[in-house]
Design a protein around this motif. Structure first.
Motif: not given
Length: 357
Positions: A116-119, A125-126, A135-145
């Motif tokens: 998320i910080k990278a995005a 982001v790789w 799953a909550k964290e995964c969705r947060e990563i997707i949202s940030a990107c």
């Protein structure tokens, strides 16, 4: 935890000064700069050497909390001082046009925070698998990107591997008829496991090796499971006080397909076997760093593919950025595995109760 990590992005990819798009052959000659975040075994022994074999990306920076490692890395790979960061100043990577991609190679529980910080920094982001621990964290990563308009790719190197891609294609073409059942097993017998024994850092066999079996069951069928049952076991309870040593899980797919899967830190496991109505095929090994090979009942032989898996993976992901095309393994793929993985842990915690997905 002193291993704090931070980054920031700006996609300095094109050379500018023209309103006309560059032709593909010029785009493909433009290498992307990659910064590795975390200098553990996978970065040191596999990703950094693989980057020397890539065509479309190159190692240009590092982020580390171990200053003693910096001289050796710089001597070996020749990047400048300005491209070396620690976890306190890593946000400054946003201003570094040498770096296009940040590859997160940290303990599992740190993936989400730093992806998320990278995005938010504007870098592509790789992220190594598993994508995150919930799953909550995964969705947060997707949202940030998505919010920052950067590409996100999850490090499922097997989906970039030639023989694995044949297995994925056979899920559609069904050369041996409809799939009836499959077995996917991934594991190794280890004791020097470091953070993988730490629940807080995302340790455990299921997170580390189990995602190979889980992902293989999904890509071998081309389907999503509809139910799961799972159990944990250990032969070394004194070592595995917090996390699972061995997990066995069964996935039920549509059309009555059953996938019997296992993963372990106490057994050497490395096979993918698919039984169909008119025959069978397999990969053994199916998730090694090299030498993936297989056979089918009709006599077809899948010979090992000679190219470095990590180099192929990173070149595929770099070209997706350069050409602005969809990545092969997007965040949604990592999310699907973690949704199922959470159910696997829930089932095991409830004496193998069958849970629908």
């Amino acid at each position: 935890m002193d291993n704090r990590r931070t980054f920031i992005k700006k996609s300095g990819l094109f050379l500018a000064a023209t309103t006309l798009p560059l032709p593909n052959f010029l785009l493909e000659k433009k290498k992307l700069g990659v910064a590795l975040v975390g200098l553990g075994y996978y970065s040191t022994q596999l990703l950094a050497p693989a980057l020397q074999e890539t065509e479309f990306c190159e190692l240009r920076g590092i982020v580390t909390g171990s200053p003693e490692k910096i001289p050796e890395w710089q001597k070996k790979y020749g990047f400048k001082d300005a491209n070396v960061y620690n976890y306190e100043n890593m946000h400054q990577i946003a201003d570094n046009e040498d770096i296009d991609v940040v590859y997160i190679v940290l303990p599992n529980a740190l993936h989400a925070e730093y992806a998320i910080k990278a995005a938010n920094a504007g870098k592509h982001v790789w992220c190594e698998k598993p994508m995150a621990t919930t799953a909550k964290e995964c969705r947060e990563i997707i949202s940030a990107c998505e919010k920052n308009k950067v590409k996100l790719s999850i490090g499922y190197r097997m989906q970039h591997e030639k023989n694995t891609q044949t297995i994925m294609k056979w899920a559609e073409t069904k050369p041996c008829g409809k799939i009836r059942e499959l077995e996917a097993a991934a594991g190794f017998n280890g004791s020097d496991l470091g953070w993988r024994l730490d629940k807080e850092l995302g340790g455990g066999a299921m997170y580390d090796m189990g995602v190979y079996s889980l992902n293989a069951a999904r890509y071998s069928t081309g389907m999503e499971p509809i139910a799961v049952t799972a159990t944990h076991s250990t032969r070394r309870p004194e070592l595995f006080e917090e996390v699972d040593e061995t997990t066995n899980f069964t996935l039920e797919f549509p059309d009555g397909i059953i996938a019997n899967c296992s993963t372990s830190f106490g057994q050497n496991l490395n096979n993918l076997e698919i039984n169909c109505e008119n025959g069978w095929y397999y990969l053994r090994p199916f998730q090694s760093y090299s030498g993936v090979k297989g056979k089918a009942s009709d006599g077809t032989v899948l010979e090992p593919f000679g190219k470095n898996q990590q180099a192929v993976q990173m070149d595929d992901d770099a070209l997706a950025i350069i050409k602005d095309k969809p990545v092969l393994v997007p965040g949604e793929e990592g999310l699907r595995d973690i949704v199922i993985l959470e159910k696997i842990y829930e089932s095991a915690a409830n004496a193998g109760k069958r849970l629908t997905l």
